[in-house]
Each structure stands twice: as structure tokens, then as C-alpha cells.
Enzyme design. Structure first.
Site, short mmCIF file in Angstrom:
data_model
loop_
_atom_site.label_atom_id
_atom_site.label_comp_id
_atom_site.label_asym_id
_atom_site.label_seq_id
_atom_site.Cartn_x
_atom_site.Cartn_y
_atom_site.Cartn_z
N TYR A 53 -49.59 30.17 5.32
CA TYR A 53 -48.16 30.31 4.96
C TYR A 53 -47.53 28.99 4.51
O TYR A 53 -48.19 27.97 4.49
CB TYR A 53 -47.36 31.02 6.05
CG TYR A 53 -47.21 30.44 7.43
CD1 TYR A 53 -47.51 29.14 7.77
CD2 TYR A 53 -46.71 31.27 8.45
CE1 TYR A 53 -47.32 28.67 9.05
CE2 TYR A 53 -46.53 30.81 9.74
CZ TYR A 53 -46.83 29.51 10.04
OH TYR A 53 -46.64 29.05 11.31
N GLU A 54 -46.29 29.09 4.07
CA GLU A 54 -45.56 27.91 3.54
C GLU A 54 -46.30 27.33 2.33
O GLU A 54 -46.32 26.11 2.12
CB GLU A 54 -45.42 26.89 4.66
CG GLU A 54 -44.24 25.94 4.53
CD GLU A 54 -42.91 26.67 4.45
OE1 GLU A 54 -42.71 27.69 5.14
OE2 GLU A 54 -42.07 26.22 3.65
N GLY A 55 -46.88 28.21 1.50
CA GLY A 55 -47.73 27.78 0.39
C GLY A 55 -49.15 27.62 0.88
O GLY A 55 -49.40 26.73 1.70
N GLN A 67 -51.10 23.90 -2.13
CA GLN A 67 -50.81 22.49 -1.81
C GLN A 67 -51.69 21.55 -2.62
O GLN A 67 -51.25 20.52 -3.13
CB GLN A 67 -51.05 22.20 -0.31
CG GLN A 67 -50.30 23.11 0.65
CD GLN A 67 -48.80 23.04 0.52
OE1 GLN A 67 -48.25 21.98 0.24
NE2 GLN A 67 -48.14 24.17 0.67
#
Lengths: 578, 578
Positions: A436-438, A443
Site C-alpha cells: 500500500y501507499e504505492g 516507489q
């Protein structure tokens, strides 16, 4: 089970000896009067909260999970009370803006506490980190009135936050989202659409839930330049700022997941819900990304916390569990067998976890410090550095955190696989942080495309040049210089080859991020070894540094080769052959 | 969800083209009349059973788990019927002794089917593999009467098997076990003690459960030379061989685990249970180890199956899921986005899974073939090779299988973390294979101590010499030779240094096992590329081989360094500092 003790000695060593925060803060008016004693007290109190309030609910929370009924979510027993302690102690507002009742502490200090909270109970802390993230976004982009309304209530945790980005068909690719916003006569907007994977979107722990929702205006440009951000509170605040009318959105269901079972992940249905524009129309994605730099570091800290929690369990198990004999003869001749700690392979696992975790802690603090320097001293070099290192912090800390959790689980043998001991939960909980969060692949693409190729590696080069000027213990110098040279040579080659080979950055992205991560960890181990005191604590630091250079840093030899392999190695296969 | 199709084209390619089994079998009277058509028919039928009967119960089995009540265990819905099909089709007796109603097929062929069964439903197949393992042990060590009684019923799956080794304080270290056996007047023994982690120790799918229990006689020597093996059936067979009196042992509880939830893992309490000596007194551990070579390869195949299952899900998801655009411009300009497959980083993940899985399949077949040559041709070189490679097969196939499952899960993004899609189950199920049947650390110690140092690397050297004489595609030759040279140099150095550094083998064990594994996979990729036909299938093989050499084989550069690091890098840290 899953007992957790905040690693305060290591935190203080890093703060005061390795990063010499007194000197850094002396130069920043906001923090000039942060005494060592105050910092120590904050760490002590945070550690107590983590170890005594949050950690004891970690396993029971996993077992009970969240219960959904008719759009409402019940969190596990004790969660509401523990969250009230977390929020009521001012911890969510620790680095918040003091103009709106935040504590105004450095982000760097916040990192240390976040690591503790993640380690102690990642499901529970998720309700907190989303709140912190929403506050950061509001502080950076909202109107004065919005700040005054929302920030104090988020800092205090009376209200919590949620980020509504993902749709079923739009995950990593937010540009194709469909959720729509229509202007209403009163200046608000009507938000309609369905979002999925909304962490803390619905729960029973706060008086209100402030959703930040990405949606598209009817006349917006296509793609990611046509997305706006809206504040969509569960209860629309009345004129005195109290939760008023129930807004027209609801949780449609919650997900059953591999881990973080006590964190409620909702499908959210917005049915003409009242939203308030946050920032400018069509600038939503940019606004969301401000917040993301912080959130991504926070998720990195989740990985770090998992590694620390796993290490604590495995090290104590390995010291107590008697199994087999040392290769050099019995070390516990009176007992039926020696402790697991006598075995080289067990030590390899424990030291890998420890070397990666302690370097990761130093790395996260370095990134946190850059965020502070960028924000409070408007230092452009620190800003560039924080942008360069954020994707590394998110992906490398979580990939290594997962690796560490799995290694620690392995130390337990069969006991690591059964739920009773709790170690397998660390593995299941840590796994999400890579996603999650990219995702970590996203990244890696961000690092290589936006942070390295765009400036032809110059921010990275500036960092490496600074590192080269640092004092290093003689035994580590050669290894560190070789690693720095390797990183710079690979980076230069990558910059040059990517001009001809458009697929190279994507093909090489993850391995390149790992190369950056392992190289920077070598630097941090060198610095820690250089700074470590002449006592037992310092000896252990030096042993860990030697282990890192001998047993982990060589991974960069493989990465050097794989990063520079031509992209045809991955692109040549016909799509139909997959 | 979690659909599975047996990779028959690849299996046939490996059998007929890469390993030329017709030539091998022509030389073995037992298998000389195994026609290609018969082999194809066996693979086809096995594939149907795996894909159509076993796979559809994989996810529901995980969700329902096993239920324990008053010592009895209920398996998930449909398991009994599916197991009856698996057993009734003769699949458990496939490589069994034809004198006792086994099918007498080569182990090599058995490997291919085991991979399918593991991939399709690892919990369900566990009931089978324990049965196969018990039969192998009985065939190798039991009396004629015992063979006649037990083998036909195990081959047919009317009765199933269980291995009772582990005790709460004795896992990897079986020498300290306490379960005791007392001779009775009728030649049987009374077995008393508690065993834990007993897979298939109790369930509702067969008429009888044949436990093979390790226990200690009162006058036995201490340690691992004082352990005997006993057949302890749940129902003591009456004179006509039917299940008679209920024996005095029972399941005390079952474990709640991270994965393989549909496999019942019992605490077993033996309360003066009637046991029959299997083989000689005090030779139990050696007898158990005969079986273990087969079981360890089988567990390796579990890892392999997990990789294949995971690949199939991830590849089809990546082809269908539209997200983002290719770095070289839109490939699906009509659609809202391109398929995930256009992204280099996604391809890296898929190709890693595929390259490791297909090489792993070839490797497992090579090991299976050595077991056949050792057994049916009494070939001492094959015997030595099978002993050398068994720990590699167990550990490397399962470590890579877990790596592959995690990578495939990553391709799914958030959908990989929710239970609905089933991919996270592959990760949870695959994890155990690294732990049971001897942890992978134990395998690595076995490889280095017993299989490499004991003969100063000569078995490995013989294998490498044979490899050097094989034809290799020109593009891969240099890389392969470098890898073989590296492995031989590291091995020689390890043999030499271990004489002075007693802790080195343990410290280096896991990295050394990985070095062996990656090097042998390079050989197998070279052989597959050399053998691959000039068609689409062959093109994909060549692309995978190139990927392996460019992107995975470089891991050996790191391992070369870490294996040869002095053991002080792991041993120097004081025990109290962990």
C-alpha cells in the site's frame, strides 16, 4: 507473547551521538529549547504507551478482527480505549502545527515514536497514521477556516482521517479514476462514486471520520491533471464545529485480508456526499503527494517496526531454546543441548535482522531530519534529498522489514508457523507495507525516473560526496569506498544508457533502489561504528557493522550486474508467452 | 479463483527432450515398456485430477480449516471425496512396489505428479504425501509380514500415514526426545509420550491411520543412537488385516496455523499405545532418514508447485489488468491504460518466478532420476548425487517457491493482500515448506557438513565435471563456465578453511546452499535453452534462459563473498548482546 520494548538505548544513541540533534536543533528556532531531558522523557512515555498499552492488544486484535454490520464497523476489544490513550496523549499531533494545537515537535522525533507504535500494534496505529496524514495534507493545502476547523480535532484524535484514492479499476494508475464531483450552489460539491481499500474509512473509535477523497469535476482535463481533492466528513460539522448531519456515504463492506486484521479496510460508497474542496480544482493529486512523502516514510517505519518486533521475539527465543550442540563442543554441558544462539546459521539470521533493522532506523531518522530541514529551514538541498530518499525509505524499509520478519519466523522453526506464538502475525502484518501507499515497484519507478534520471543523478551525487568526507573506521573504509564508487558508476551508466533504452529504467528500477538502499546502509553502519562508545553497547554496534559489511553489503555486487543488464532481458519475451 | 492447469507441455519437454527419459528407461528393465503414450496419459489424468478435483477445494479448504472435537478431526467439505479419488486412482502407489500392489512407476514420473498435486491443493496432498512417505519407510525397513499387511492399504489410500518425530522440546534436535517404548510379552511395544506438529495424525478421511513413531527403549544409548521406530496404527489390524481394536492414543488438539489450514496438525498423546518395531532396535533414526530423502524432495516439490500456481495467477492478472502506460508509448491506445505486462518491473517479477520455477522443475526431475538410478540400477554415483542434492532440493526449491509466491502476490497490488483473490493463501501455504521436514537451515548444514566436507567436495566435483562436458548455447557458455568455476573455487576454499575454522560451515551453510542452487539452475537453463525447439515454446525458453543469466545468476557474486567471509563475522558477537 509478542512482547515489545522500545529500543530506547539505540534511539538515544542515534539521536544524540550519531545525528547530534542538539547541534541541528540549536540552529532551528522552533526546536532550540528541546532539551535532551525532554526528548528522553518523550521517548520514555512513548515507549510505555507502545509496550504497555498498544502491544498487549496486537495478538487479540488479529484474532478478533473487525466486524462489519449494516455499514458500521466494530473494532476489536480494547482498541477504542487504547486509541483514546494514543490520541489523548497528544501523540498524533506531536509534529503538528502549534498554531492549531499541534505539539510542534520535529518530524525526526516523530519517526522514533512512529516506529514504536508500528512495532507495538500496526493495525491500531493505522488509525493514527491516517489521521496524521490527513492533518498534514490539510495543513499544507487547506484554507484558514478549514485548518481551524479540522486540525485541532485531528491532532487530538477526536476525529480521525482516511484517504480515499483507489477505485476498483484504478490502483497504481490514479489518472483513470471515475469518482465524480459536482459543484453545489453553496460552494460545496456532491461526491459520487465507489472507492476500495479505504483504511480506517469506517470504525467506531472516533466522533467523526474525515475522508480526503480524490474525484473528478465534469469539465476536468483527462488523466491525472484533472483530479481534485475534497474533504468529506462522515458528519458534516455544524456551525460550532461539532459533528452535525450524517453525510451520505457509507462503508459497503470490509475486506478479509492476509494481515492487519484489526485495521478496517472498507469499500466506501459516496452517494452525492457533501465535500469541500481542499486546495485548488484539478490540483488534487499534487496536494495528495505532499502528504504522501510523509505517509511513505511512515509506512517505511511500519516495515522497520516489524523488523524490530520480530528481532526481539527471535533473539529471546534463540537464547532460551536448547537444541543441538555448538560446532566447537558443548557450551551448556549440564543441559540437554546448547542454546540456538551457538549455531552460526541461527546467528546469521538474527544478525541479518539486526543489521538491517538498526541501519534502517538510522536511515529513517536521516530522512526525517531532511524533512525537518526542508520544512523549517527551507533548505533546498534537504528538500531534494528528502524527495530522493522517500521512495527508498518506503520500499527498502518495508522490503527489508518483511525479509526480517520471515527470517525471525524461521528462527522459531515450527513454532514460527503456529498462531499461538504470534510471530507469523508479524509476517502477515508486514506484508501489506510493501503494497500500500504505492507499491514498492511504484516507489522504485519514482526513484529512478523522477528522482535520479530527471536531475541526472546530481542529488544522489551530492549526498555521496558528503558521505565521502565523513570519518570512517579503518576496517570499513575500503568496503565503503568501493560501495560508493559502485553506486556512482552504476548511476552514471544508468543515466547514460536510459537515453537510448526507454525500457531500462522500469526494468532496472527495483534492483537500483536496492542498490541505493544497501549502499546507504553501509554508510550508516560506518557512521554508527565510528560513533559507538567503548562499552558493551558499542562493541555490539561494531560487530553488527562488521557483519553488515561481510555478509550483506556483497548483495550490491549482484545488483551492479542486474541493474546494468539490457532491458531486453525483461522486454524481449512476447506478451503472449507469459 | 486460484485456477490451476498442469504445465504439461513443459513437463513433456523436460521428460522427452531435456532428460531423454526413453534412453534412460530403455536401460532399466522395470521401465523399459513405459511408452511415451502411457506417460502422456498419466500426465493428462494426473493433471485433470489436480486441476478439476483438487484445485477447486483449495480456497474453501483454507477458509473452513479443520475442526477438532473430543479427539476427532473433521476435514473441510469435499476433502474426503477428493482424497478418495486421489487414492482410488492409484496415485499414492504410483512409485510403489508392484509386489505389494504398487504401480512400480519411476520416482521421476512421481515427481511430476507430486508437483501438480502440491500446486493444486497442498493441504489436501499432505494427507497423501505422508502416506507415500510411510509406505517408503515400511518398504525399506519392515518385515515381510508388515509389508504385506500395510503396503497395499497405504498404496490404495484406504489407510493413511503419519510421522511422529517432534516433541515440544525436541524439534531439529531429535536426539533429546523422551517418548518411550516398553517391550510387551507378545513382541509388541507399549509407546508412551506426547508428540507435536503431527501432520495428518488424526482426520476423518481413511479407515485407519498408520503412525510411524520414534521412541526410546529403557536401555537405549543416549542421543540419536538410542532411538527406535515403531508402527503404531490407530486401529490395530485384526488377523484378517482389517482395522480392529482402537489403539490407545489420540489427538489432544490441532494447531491454528499461518497456512495449510486444511491440513490437520495434531498434538498426539500416546498412552501405552501398541506399537510394532519397524526395523532394528535403536536404528530408528537411520530408518526414518531413508524415507526422508524422498519426503524432502517431495517438500521441495511443494515449493515448486507454489511457484507454478502463483505464476499462473499473476501472469493472467498481468495480461488483463490495465494500469499505466508503457515507457515506449501506449500499447493499448484504445483502452484506458496498457496491460501490466508492458511494465519492465512487472515483467521482472513474472520472469523471476518463471525462471526459478522452470529451472526448479528441471532440477527436481534430475534429483528424481538419480533416486531411480540409485534404486533400480544400484548406481553408486547416482546414490551419492541424490544424497548431495536432496538438501538442496528441499531448501532451495522451497526458499525460491516462497520468494516466487511473494513476488506473484506483489503483481496483484492490493488485490494480492485480500483473501478473496486467493493469492495470499499461496504465500501462507508455501511458508511451511521452508520449515518442516527439517528446517532449511538444517538442510544447509546437512549439505555442507555431510555431503560436501565429508568427501572434500568430490561428489559435487564429479557433477560439475559432467556439466562442463555438455553442449551449451554460445551466448550462455561464458556465464555458465564462470559460475561453475566460482562454485568449484568457493567449495575448495570452504573445504580447506573449514579445517581451521570449525564455525565456518554453520555460518556459511545457507549461503553455500544457495550458491549451489543458483549455479545448478544456470546449468539447467543452459541445457533447456540448448534443447528447446525452434518454435514459440522454444523461444520463450530461450528468453527465460537469458533472463536467468542476466538477472538472477549474478546473485552468486554476492554469495561467493559471503560464503567465504570468516565465521567471526557471525560468531564474534557476545551471546549476551543478542
Amino acid at each position: 507473547m509478542l512482547e515489545y520494548q522500545a529500543p530506547r538505548q539505540d534511539l538515544e544513541f542515534l539521536l544524540f551521538d550519531v545525528f547530534k540533534v542538539q547541534d541541528v536543533w540549536a540552529d532551528m528556532p522552533q526546536f532550540a529549547d528541546l532539551s535532551d531531558d525532554l526528548v528522553r522523557a518523550v521517548l520514555e512515555e512513548g515507549g510505555k504507551l507502545a509496550g504497555q498499552v498498544m502491544a498487549p492488544l496486537n495478538q487479540s486484535g488479529d484474532q478478533q478482527g473487525c466486524q462489519w454490520q449494516d455499514g458500521e464497523v466494530r473494532t476489536p476489544q480494547g482498541f477504542k480505549e487504547a486509541f483514546t490513550e494514543l490520541a489523548g496523549g497528544g501523540w498524533l499531533g506531536l509534529s503538528g502545527n502549534p498554531d492549531y494545537e499541534g505539539q510542534g515537535m520535529p518530524k525526526l522525533l516523530g519517526c522514533l515514536l512512529e516506529e514504536m507504535f508500528w512495532a507495538a500494534n500496526s493495525s491500531l496505529y493505522l488509525y493514527g497514521t491516517l489521521t496524521v496524514g490527513a492533518a498534514i495534507c490539510i495543513e499544507a493545502h487547506a484554507s484558514e477556516a478549514q485548518k481551524a476547523l479540522y486540525l485541532p480535532r485531528l491532532y487530538s484524535g477526536e476525529w480521525t482521517g482516511a484517504m480515499a484514492l483507489t477505485e476498483a479499476h484504478a490502483g497504481s494508475d490514479l489518472g483513470i479514476m471515475r469518482c465524480r464531483a459536482e459543484p453545489a450552489d453553496d460552494g460545496s460539491y456532491a461526491i459520487t462514486g465507489t472507492k476500495i481499500f479505504i483504511t480506517s474509512g469506517e470504525h467506531d473509535m472516533a466522533d467523526n471520520i474525515v475522508h480526503l477523497v480524490l474525484a473528478r469535476l465534469a469539465d476536468a482535463p483527462a488523466g491525472s491533471r484533472g483530479i481534485s481533492l475534497f474533504i468529506v466528513p462522515k458528519f458534516i460539522p455544524d456551525e460550532s464545529g461539532n459533528p452535525g448531519t450524517r453525510n451520505s456515504f457509507a462503508s459497503g463492506s470490509i475486506e478479509h485480508k492476509m494481515g492487519i486484521n484489526a485495521s478496517a479496510t472498507s469499500v466506501m460508497n459516496y452517494d452525492g456526499a457533501v465535500g469541500f474542496l481542499l486546495g485548488e480544482e484539478n490540483q488534487g493529486l499534487a496536494a495528495m503527494f505532499t502528504m504522501m512523502n510523509y505517509e511513505r516514510l511512515s509506512v517505511g517505519l511500519q516495515g522497520l517496526g516489524a523488523g524490530e518486533l520480530a528481532y526481539q521475539q527471535a533473539a529471546s527465543y534463540a537464547a532460551e531454546r536448547l537444541q543441538g550442540r555448538s560446532a566447537t563442543g558443548p557450551q551448556n554441558p549440564e543441559g540437554p543441548a546448547d542454546a540456538l544462539l551457538v549455531h552460526g546459521d541461527v546467528r546469521r539470521m538474527l544478525l541479518t535482522v539486526r543489521a538491517l533493522t538498526e541501519a534502517g532506523r538510522a536511515f529513517s531518522m536521516f530522512v526525517g531530519m531532511q524533512l525537518d530541514l526542508a520544512k523549517y529551514k527551507a533548505d533546498p538541498a534537504a528538500q531534494a534529498l528528502s524527495e530522493l530518499l522517500t521512495p527508498v525509505a518506503k520500499a527498502f524499509l518495508t522490503d527489508r522489514g518483511f525479509e526480517c520478519a520471515v527470517l525471525a519466523q524461521q528462527v522459531f522453526g515450527g513454532h514460527g508457523f503456529v498462531r499461538e506464538w504470534g510471530v507469523e502475525q508479524i509476517v502477515r502484518d508486514a506484508r501489506i507495507a510493501q503494497i500500500y501507499e504505492g507499491t514498492n515497484g511504484i516507489q522504485a519507478m519514482d526513484l529512478i525516473n523522477r528522482k535520479v534520471l530527471r536531475d541526472a543523478g546530481s542529488t544522489l551525487h551530492a549526498l555521496v560526496s558528503n558521505i565521502r568526507s565523513e570519518a570512517v573506521p579503518p576496517g570499513l573504509r575500503e568496503g565503503l569506498i568501493a560501495a560508493l564508487d559502485r553506486l556512482e558508476a552504476v548511476t552514471a551508466e544508468l543515466v547514460s544508457r536510459s537515453r537510448q533504452d526507454a525500457d531500462l529504467p522500469g526494468s532496472a528500477a527495483t534492483d537500483y533502489l536496492d542498490l541505493v538502499g544497501y549502499t546507504l546502509y553501509a554508510w550508516l553502519w560506518a557512521r554508527m561504528a565510528e560513533t559507538a562508545p567503548q562499552d558493551q553497547f558499542g562493541d555490539a554496534k561494531r560487530r553488527c557493522a562488521e557483519f553488515y559489511f561481510a555478509r550483506i553489503l556483497p548483495r550490491t555486487l549482484a545488483l551492479e550486474q542486474t541493474v546494468l543488464a539490457h532491458s531486453s532481458s525483461v522486454m524481449a519475451m512476447d506478451e503472449s508467452a507469459f
